[in-house]
Design a protein around this motif. Structure first.
Motif, PDB file in Angstrom:
ATOM      1  N   ALA A 294       0.880  -1.094   0.063  1.00 44.29           N
ATOM      2  CA  ALA A 294       0.080   0.030   0.158  1.00 44.29           C
ATOM      3  C   ALA A 294       0.988   1.076   0.046  1.00 44.29           C
ATOM      4  O   ALA A 294       1.549   1.614   1.041  1.00 44.29           O
ATOM      5  N   LEU A 295       1.029   1.866  -0.826  1.00 47.13           N
ATOM      6  CA  LEU A 295       1.785   3.017  -1.328  1.00 47.13           C
ATOM      7  C   LEU A 295       0.993   4.184  -1.131  1.00 47.13           C
ATOM      8  O   LEU A 295      -0.099   4.554  -1.431  1.00 47.13           O
ATOM      9  N   PRO A 296       1.755   5.273  -0.613  1.00 49.31           N
ATOM     10  CA  PRO A 296       1.217   6.727  -0.161  1.00 49.31           C
ATOM     11  C   PRO A 296       0.907   7.055  -1.588  1.00 49.31           C
ATOM     12  O   PRO A 296       1.484   6.871  -2.605  1.00 49.31           O
ATOM     13  N   GLY A 297      -0.301   8.028  -1.812  1.00 51.38           N
ATOM     14  CA  GLY A 297      -0.875   8.407  -3.022  1.00 51.38           C
ATOM     15  C   GLY A 297      -0.090   9.611  -3.620  1.00 51.38           C
ATOM     16  O   GLY A 297      -0.223   9.543  -4.973  1.00 51.38           O
ATOM     17  N   ASN A 298       0.655  10.199  -3.053  1.00 51.83           N
ATOM     18  CA  ASN A 298       1.388  11.380  -3.556  1.00 51.83           C
ATOM     19  C   ASN A 298       1.974  10.779  -4.901  1.00 51.83           C
ATOM     20  O   ASN A 298       2.870   9.697  -4.750  1.00 51.83           O
ATOM     21  N   PRO A 299       2.024  11.451  -5.954  1.00 51.31           N
ATOM     22  CA  PRO A 299       2.519  10.740  -7.134  1.00 51.31           C
ATOM     23  C   PRO A 299       3.971  10.295  -7.122  1.00 51.31           C
ATOM     24  O   PRO A 299       4.520   9.339  -7.559  1.00 51.31           O
ATOM     25  N   VAL A 300       4.864  11.489  -6.589  1.00 53.51           N
ATOM     26  CA  VAL A 300       6.335  11.133  -6.565  1.00 53.51           C
ATOM     27  C   VAL A 300       6.563   9.821  -5.776  1.00 53.51           C
ATOM     28  O   VAL A 300       7.284   8.934  -6.009  1.00 53.51           O
ATOM     29  N   SER A 301       5.934   9.784  -4.359  1.00 56.37           N
ATOM     30  CA  SER A 301       5.691   8.812  -3.507  1.00 56.37           C
ATOM     31  C   SER A 301       5.495   7.483  -4.059  1.00 56.37           C
ATOM     32  O   SER A 301       6.281   6.440  -4.042  1.00 56.37           O
ATOM     33  N   THR A 302       4.559   7.147  -4.766  1.00 59.68           N
ATOM     34  CA  THR A 302       4.070   6.193  -5.418  1.00 59.68           C
ATOM     35  C   THR A 302       4.654   5.703  -6.514  1.00 59.68           C
ATOM     36  O   THR A 302       5.421   4.394  -6.557  1.00 59.68           O
ATOM     37  N   LEU A 303       5.652   6.620  -7.255  1.00 59.55           N
ATOM     38  CA  LEU A 303       6.532   6.059  -8.319  1.00 59.55           C
ATOM     39  C   LEU A 303       7.724   5.464  -7.847  1.00 59.55           C
ATOM     40  O   LEU A 303       8.304   4.450  -7.966  1.00 59.55           O
ATOM     41  N   VAL A 304       8.248   6.470  -6.495  1.00 60.92           N
ATOM     42  CA  VAL A 304       9.635   6.089  -5.898  1.00 60.92           C
ATOM     43  C   VAL A 304       9.314   4.660  -5.009  1.00 60.92           C
ATOM     44  O   VAL A 304      10.231   3.669  -5.279  1.00 60.92           O
ATOM     45  N   CYS A 305       8.267   4.604  -4.586  1.00 61.32           N
ATOM     46  CA  CYS A 305       7.885   3.265  -3.633  1.00 61.32           C
ATOM     47  C   CYS A 305       7.809   1.859  -4.700  1.00 61.32           C
ATOM     48  O   CYS A 305       8.235   0.821  -4.486  1.00 61.32           O
ATOM     49  N   CYS A 306       7.250   2.409  -6.007  1.00 63.43           N
ATOM     50  CA  CYS A 306       7.028   1.096  -6.706  1.00 63.43           C
ATOM     51  C   CYS A 306       8.061   0.582  -7.219  1.00 63.43           C
ATOM     52  O   CYS A 306       8.632  -0.471  -7.257  1.00 63.43           O
ATOM     53  N   ARG A 307       9.157   1.729  -7.697  1.00 63.09           N
ATOM     54  CA  ARG A 307      10.520   1.295  -8.404  1.00 63.09           C
ATOM     55  C   ARG A 307      11.158   0.911  -7.064  1.00 63.09           C
ATOM     56  O   ARG A 307      11.940  -0.210  -7.515  1.00 63.09           O
ATOM     57  N   HIS A 308      11.343   1.203  -6.059  1.00 70.59           N
ATOM     58  CA  HIS A 308      12.361   0.757  -4.981  1.00 70.59           C
ATOM     59  C   HIS A 308      11.832  -0.506  -4.365  1.00 70.59           C
ATOM     60  O   HIS A 308      12.772  -1.401  -3.919  1.00 70.59           O
ATOM     61  N   TYR A 309      10.445  -0.614  -4.047  1.00 65.86           N
ATOM     62  CA  TYR A 309      10.045  -1.895  -3.507  1.00 65.86           C
ATOM     63  C   TYR A 309       9.241  -3.152  -4.250  1.00 65.86           C
ATOM     64  O   TYR A 309       9.436  -4.053  -4.107  1.00 65.86           O
ATOM     65  N   VAL A 310       8.311  -2.371  -4.989  1.00 64.75           N
ATOM     66  CA  VAL A 310       7.545  -3.400  -5.776  1.00 64.75           C
ATOM     67  C   VAL A 310       8.139  -4.145  -6.844  1.00 64.75           C
ATOM     68  O   VAL A 310       8.077  -5.427  -6.928  1.00 64.75           O
ATOM     69  N   LEU A 311       8.852  -3.499  -7.631  1.00 64.15           N
ATOM     70  CA  LEU A 311       9.687  -4.114  -8.702  1.00 64.15           C
ATOM     71  C   LEU A 311      10.541  -5.333  -8.323  1.00 64.15           C
ATOM     72  O   LEU A 311      10.572  -6.286  -8.646  1.00 64.15           O
ATOM     73  N   PRO A 312      11.375  -4.793  -7.515  1.00 58.39           N
ATOM     74  CA  PRO A 312      12.612  -5.681  -7.219  1.00 58.39           C
ATOM     75  C   PRO A 312      11.905  -6.935  -6.361  1.00 58.39           C
ATOM     76  O   PRO A 312      12.387  -8.076  -6.595  1.00 58.39           O
ATOM     77  N   ALA A 313      10.986  -6.691  -5.633  1.00 61.64           N
ATOM     78  CA  ALA A 313      10.310  -7.851  -5.072  1.00 61.64           C
ATOM     79  C   ALA A 313       9.665  -8.703  -6.290  1.00 61.64           C
ATOM     80  O   ALA A 313       9.420 -10.033  -5.955  1.00 61.64           O
ATOM     81  N   LEU A 314       8.813  -8.278  -7.159  1.00 61.29           N
ATOM     82  CA  LEU A 314       8.262  -9.160  -8.148  1.00 61.29           C
ATOM     83  C   LEU A 314       9.492  -9.991  -8.815  1.00 61.29           C
ATOM     84  O   LEU A 314       9.174 -10.913  -8.929  1.00 61.29           O
ATOM     85  N   TYR A 315      10.507  -9.250  -9.046  1.00 65.10           N
ATOM     86  CA  TYR A 315      11.610  -9.845  -9.612  1.00 65.10           C
ATOM     87  C   TYR A 315      12.071 -11.126  -8.720  1.00 65.10           C
ATOM     88  O   TYR A 315      12.538 -12.271  -9.256  1.00 65.10           O
ATOM     89  N   LEU A 316      12.106 -10.525  -7.460  1.00 70.08           N
ATOM     90  CA  LEU A 316      12.756 -11.731  -6.507  1.00 70.08           C
ATOM     91  C   LEU A 316      11.799 -13.095  -6.568  1.00 70.08           C
ATOM     92  O   LEU A 316      12.171 -14.011  -6.735  1.00 70.08           O
ATOM     93  N   ALA A 317      10.373 -12.512  -6.536  1.00 71.90           N
ATOM     94  CA  ALA A 317       9.338 -13.745  -6.440  1.00 71.90           C
ATOM     95  C   ALA A 317       9.259 -14.708  -7.766  1.00 71.90           C
ATOM     96  O   ALA A 317       8.947 -15.825  -7.766  1.00 71.90           O
ATOM     97  N   SER A 318       9.571 -13.861  -8.891  1.00 70.58           N
ATOM     98  CA  SER A 318       9.948 -14.513  -9.900  1.00 70.58           C
ATOM     99  C   SER A 318      11.348 -15.400 -10.461  1.00 70.58           C
ATOM    100  O   SER A 318      11.650 -16.057 -11.207  1.00 70.58           O
ATOM    101  N   GLY A 319      12.339 -15.001  -9.278  1.00 69.34           N
ATOM    102  CA  GLY A 319      13.592 -16.097  -9.438  1.00 69.34           C
ATOM    103  C   GLY A 319      14.707 -15.111  -9.517  1.00 69.34           C
ATOM    104  O   GLY A 319      15.969 -15.703  -9.754  1.00 69.34           O
TER     105      GLY A 319
END
Ligand code: AMP
Ligand code: MG
Length: 402
Positions: A294-319
């Motif tokens: 659950a990312l904070p809604g401010n657009p800069v926060s959302t984009l930074v948090c997606c890049r910093h946490y969500v994408l690497p986590a998806l890659y990790l889960a993918s192997g």
């Protein structure tokens, strides 16, 4: 409050791991490889001709012979011929198997053809083995050419195809549902009132995920109504492996997201990270192991948090194992006093000295996302420090290379 490193560690410990599935090669790009790929045969599989010309026995050339009778012609893909008379030659094409009995290829540019003979240019020097790519000189049959954990590039597709595989095991594509929240938000293309805001996080999150090969994600926008959020998030939890929410995680009266998630049995792993932007970020694990960001809604926060946490986590889960950050040199001094890690958007340029420089692009607030246009990523300024002189080397996170 967790540090950024601790938050990454908690997410990594709790993320589910997606199974491996076999996909056709033309669906494999950008997916995470989950198998070893070994060479089908020696590469090249035979002594391979590298120039159009003639193949001959070098001994004859070394003995002074410059005129050769042409015995035949060997094209790429033809079965390998044998030179019958050691003072003759065989015409050969690039990619052909080198005829048996020959050990030197002379390029066509050095030859004159007449009446079934070739004459080699006067003064031309030929070496033993020249213009021949020896069998197995790139790699031997059975050698591992690719290993699990890489993100498959077009070059890797070429390698996999060269090993004879038309399907390859990759991390299963997860179903990711994006849920943006907020009463004030209106999607592009719809009429808008002066007090309303354009909903931009949904399309931005979809684009970030698709950019990394996580295609086919769904997006739903919900108003800040606790009962509605409860119903819709419950339905998304049933259907998805991963939920990415934006908005409603701060301390406002309409910030229902953490309460609703807890009520639906999503276990809180953490709420808040000592960072700016994105401090209110929340992460939890659903009853069936779903990862919920659950990312904070401010657009800069959302984009930074997606890049910093969500994408690497998806890659990790993918192997794919986590990547170490790159570094860049700060082009200007920066002062940042809060005891928080600062994620500062930057533009990159490599100067004549070959060093990568990051020029800060300050955003007025975490909502000032027009400044993000043209940025390449953000640098990470350590929590313990408040002065960052020009010339300091700092971790760099590119938007498109999580
Ligand atoms: P929130 O995290 O819900 O408190 O939102 C913080 C700020 O970000 C508010 O000014 C919202 O209007 C804005 N915001 C939240 N979600 C979005 C979105 N999907 N698109 C654009 N702005 C948003
Ligand atoms: Mg909101």
């Amino acid at each position: 409050m967790l540090t950024t490193i601790e938050a990454i560690g908690r997410i990594a410990a709790e993320m589910p791991r997606f199974d491996a599935v076999a996909v056709p090669l033309d669906h494999a790009r950008r997916r995470v490889l989950r198998q070893r790929v070994t060479a089908e045969r020696d590469q090249p599989p035979f002594d391979r001709v590298m120039m159009d010309g003639i193949a001959l026995a070098h001994r004859a050339f070394a003995g002074g012979q410059r005129s050769f009778r042409v015995e035949g012609s060997q094209h790429a893909g033809d079965p390998r011929q044998t030179l019958l008379e050691s003072d003759a030659c065989i015409e050969v094409m690039t990619g052909a198997a080198l005829p048996a009995g020959t050990d030197c290829v002379i390029p066509v540019e050095r030859l004159a053809h007449a009446n079934g003979f070739v004459e080699i240019e006067a003064g031309y020097e030929a070496d033993l083995g020249q213009n021949i790519h020896p069998q197995g000189s790139d790699h031997k049959a059975g050698m591992e050419v690719l290993g699990p954990g890489i993100v498959i590039s077009p070059m890797d597709i070429a390698i996999i195809a060269s090993c004879g595989l038309d399907r390859v095991e990759v991390g299963r594509q997860p179903s990711v549902h994006i849920i943006s929240t907020g009463n004030e938000l209106v999607p592009p293309g719809q009429p808008i009132e002066p007090q309303q805001i354009r909903m931009s996080n949904g399309p931005a999150l979809l684009a970030m995920l698709e950019g990394q090969g996580y295609t086919g994600c769904e997006h739903d926008h919900l108003v800040d109504d606790e009962a509605l959020l409860n119903d819709r998030i419950a339905a998304h939890l049933d259907a998805a492996d991963v939920l990415v929410l934006s908005g409603g995680v701060s301390m406002g009266k309409a910030d229902y997201v953490p309460t609703v998630l807890a009520g639906l049995g999503v276990r809180t792993i953490f709420h808040k990270i000592s960072q700016r932007p994105g401090k209110p970020m929340w992460f939890g694990i659903g009853p069936a192991g779903q990862a919920v960001f659950a990312l904070p809604g401010n657009p800069v926060s959302t984009l930074v948090c997606c890049r910093h946490y969500v994408l690497p986590a998806l890659y990790l889960a993918s192997g794919r194992p986590p990547r170490a950050p790159e570094h860049a040199i700060l082009a200007e001094p920066v002062t940042f006093r809060p005891a928080l890690t600062c994620f500062l958007p930057v533009r990159l340029a490599t100067a004549a000295d070959g060093r990568l420089r990051a020029r800060p692009v300050p955003t007025n607030t975490s909502g000032d996302f027009t400044s993000l246009g043209g940025t390449d990523g953000y640098v990470e300024l350590a929590l313990e420090q408040s002065e960052f002189p020009a010339g300091s080397a700092v971790p760099l996170h590119r938007w498109d290379a999580p």
